[in-house]
Design a protein around this motif. Structure first.
Motif, PDB file in Angstrom:
ATOM      1  N   TYR A 118      36.349   6.037 111.954  1.00 23.14           N
ATOM      2  CA  TYR A 118      37.216   6.042 112.917  1.00 23.14           C
ATOM      3  C   TYR A 118      35.977   4.911 114.304  1.00 23.14           C
ATOM      4  CZ  TYR A 118      39.305   5.265 117.645  1.00 23.14           C
ATOM      5  OH  TYR A 118      38.855   5.432 119.332  1.00 23.14           O
TER       6      TYR A 118
ATOM      7  N   PHE B  11      40.524  12.363 117.359  1.00 21.38           N
ATOM      8  CA  PHE B  11      40.371  10.994 116.800  1.00 21.38           C
ATOM      9  C   PHE B  11      38.504  10.366 117.937  1.00 21.38           C
ATOM     10  CE2 PHE B  11      43.287  10.811 113.747  1.00 21.38           C
ATOM     11  CZ  PHE B  11      41.836  10.329 112.303  1.00 21.38           C
TER      12      PHE B  11
ATOM     13  N   GLN C  43      43.154   0.886 112.082  1.00 20.08           N
ATOM     14  CA  GLN C  43      42.646   0.383 113.626  1.00 20.08           C
ATOM     15  C   GLN C  43      43.403  -1.000 113.869  1.00 20.08           C
ATOM     16  OE1 GLN C  43      39.682   1.075 116.167  1.00 20.08           O
ATOM     17  NE2 GLN C  43      40.647   1.336 117.782  1.00 20.08           N
TER      18      GLN C  43
ATOM     19  N   LEU D  78      45.900   3.444 116.443  1.00 22.73           N
ATOM     20  CA  LEU D  78      45.842   4.003 114.944  1.00 22.73           C
ATOM     21  C   LEU D  78      46.551   4.245 114.369  1.00 22.73           C
ATOM     22  CD1 LEU D  78      42.703   4.501 113.508  1.00 22.73           C
ATOM     23  CD2 LEU D  78      42.753   6.659 114.710  1.00 22.73           C
TER      24      LEU D  78
END
Length: 527
Positions: free
Chosen positions: A280, A156, A184, A228
């Protein structure tokens, strides 16, 4: 060597047992002797024997009570009991309680004792090997867990990390996940105004409490500031939940248990992991919007970060203000800047772009005026430096007003600025300059100076125009910029060397200060 404790109320028996054979040759060492169960308990607590050889009938505490008490206290050792012919019921009870075997006191021989010890040593060896295998399995599983966690984190955070590398490490079948939901949880510790950070274990346990129904393998802890969650929507539906509902529960739990106010960004309807990674990275921009105030819960599907200040360019704004009669410039400029900042907040303009805009605006003003006094020039330079580290809209606006005041009303500005700092503030500045590359807080500065945190915070801000935290961050970012010019330095090393343990938080603050990420800053060759 396995440690042995001998317990018998007859001294002749203890002497006979000690001298009957070569204990060391059999892998044993007599660590202590005792005359009754109470003494034996004390010795067992001190020496932690692997084997206790004990008589069944003793004063104060007999062998049966000794075995029972040792077991209740969780001591992991073997028992070999010594009995007489008439002690059969005692022997049976001892065996039920877990004694390895028994010997008749009247017929103990070196051969029998050796045979018993060999059987017990075999049992102890097997147990030790089983414990070693278990520890090895636990260690290997822990290492595998860390490797899987690192793979998720790297996937990520690094756009170059390949999906096939993630699947190779985790054994995951991406096609089996279906549509995903992403969430998140982020803490801006500066905004929380905490003197000490909560333990990361407390943060983790709170999250695990909220996520007890879900697969925890996809809870990715980056640091104490960022976590996350990657959840298949089918898993949420199975528990009759939504990502919005889960985000709200997490927020409530943190506020209840600590209390903390996290910023939480979430999104569902994500097709696959590649799209999740792009989402993300989009989250990081939305988290920057805490600059305008606590963002709380943010649905990424409904928010878009703006990239430019609306309405007017910085050159047009400078021209607009300078076209007015000089008596009106200050009030008009202050109101115009305030209105622009409100518009930026409504349109979610990225703080780095806003800061960059107004720094350039001040430069444009000075360029067009040409006859700016030296004090006004110094104030513009200082305000611009503080603006780069501003962590809130209010802080940015205050520094802008200081610069505008110095440009358009220099007499009033000079009247408001003290030429001398108080001894306490000077001492604080000296301490900060010496210690900024270590863990430092308002509380530690106040303790060094010998003032309360509240009082020091107030006088420091009154005299310098900035908060202690802003002053610390300004020093740190200036030094970080210098260190990043070394092409061989690692960004994490630079972050640590200027006092940041959390690299993600360092990068976010750096971008606010310079308008670019640390790697972009270094690549551009700033000086």
């Amino acid at each position: 060597m396995y440690q042995v404790l001998i317990v018998d109320d007859e001294p002749i028996v203890k002497i006979a047992l000690r001298s009957m054979l070569d204990w060391g040759a059999l892998g044993f060492h007599i660590c202590a002797t005792a005359s009754n169960g109470e003494e034996a308990l004390e010795m067992a607590g001190r020496f932690h024997p692997d084997l206790i050889i004990c008589d069944l009938k003793m004063p104060a505490m007999d062998g049966i009570e000794l075995i029972r008490t040792v077991r209740e206290r969780g001591m992991d050792c073997e028992f070999l009991v010594i009995s007489n012919y008439e002690d059969f019921n005692y022997v049976r009870t001892a065996l039920v309680l877990g004694a390895a075997d028994y010997m008749l006191k009247v017929s103990i021989s070196p051969e029998e004792l050796s045979s018993q010890l060999e059987k017990i040593r075999k049992k102890l060896d097997d147990r030790l090997e089983a414990d070693r295998r278990k520890q090895t399995d636990v260690m290997q599983e822990s290492m595998a867990h860390q490797e899987r966690h690192s793979a998720w984190r790297d996937f990520f955070t690094h756009k170059s990390y390949a999906l096939q590398d993630l699947t190779a490490v985790t054994g995951l079948d991406p096609d089996s996940l279906g549509p995903l939901a992403l969430c998140q949880i982020s803490f801006d510790w500066h905004a929380q105004q905490l003197e000490t950070l909560p333990p990361i274990d407390l943060i983790r346990s709170t999250l695990k409490n909220a996520l007890e129904q879900f697969d925890r393998r996809r809870i990715i802890f980056f640091s104490s500031s960022n976590t996350l969650l990657v959840l298949p929507q089918s898993e949420l539906a199975l528990h009759q939940n939504t990502i919005a509902g889960l985000a709200a529960r997490i927020s409530q739990l943190f506020q209840y248990y600590m209390p903390l106010s996290p910023s939480i960004v979430y999104k569902d309807g994500i097709a696959d992991l590649e799209e999740a990674r792009r989402a993300y990275h989009g989250f990081q921009e939305l988290l920057e919007l805490n600059f305008y105030g606590a963002a709380g819960l943010m649905n990424a599907s409904e928010l878009t970060a703006g990239t430019s200040v609306p309405d007017v360019s910085y050159k047009e704004l400078a021209s607009e203000i300078l076209s007015l009669p000089s008596d009106f410039c200050l009030d008009y400029a202050v109101n115009r800047v305030s209105g622009l900042l409100d518009a930026c907040q409504k349109q979610n303009v990225l703080p780095a772009r806003v800061i960059q805009y107004f720094v350039r605006f001040l430069g444009e003003l000075e360029y067009r005026l040409q006859d700016v006094s030296a004090p006004a020039h110094d104030q513009i330079v200082e305000s611009a430096e503080f603006m780069r580290t501003a962590v809130s809209k209010e802080e940015l606006e205050r520094h802008l007003q200081d610069a505008l005041q110095a440009v358009f009303s220099p007499a009033a500005s000079e009247a408001c600025v003290s030429g001398q700092y108080s001894p306490e503030v000077l001492q604080s500045i000296s301490y900060i300059r010496e210690s900024y590359n270590h863990k430092i807080s308002l509380a530690s500065v106040a303790e060094h100076v010998g003032l309360s945190s509240g009082y020091l915070c107030r006088i420091f801000k009154e005299e310098t125009g900035v908060s202690i935290n802003a002053y610390i961050n300004n020093l740190r970012m200036t030094r970080a910029g210098e260190l990043l010019m070394d092409k061989n330095s690692y960004i994490k090393e630079v972050a640590v060397s200027v006092g940041f343990e959390d690299q993600l938080y360092f990068s976010r603050l750096f971008k606010r200060y310079y308008g670019v990420t640390p790697s972009e800053y270094r690549s551009a060759g700033h000086s």
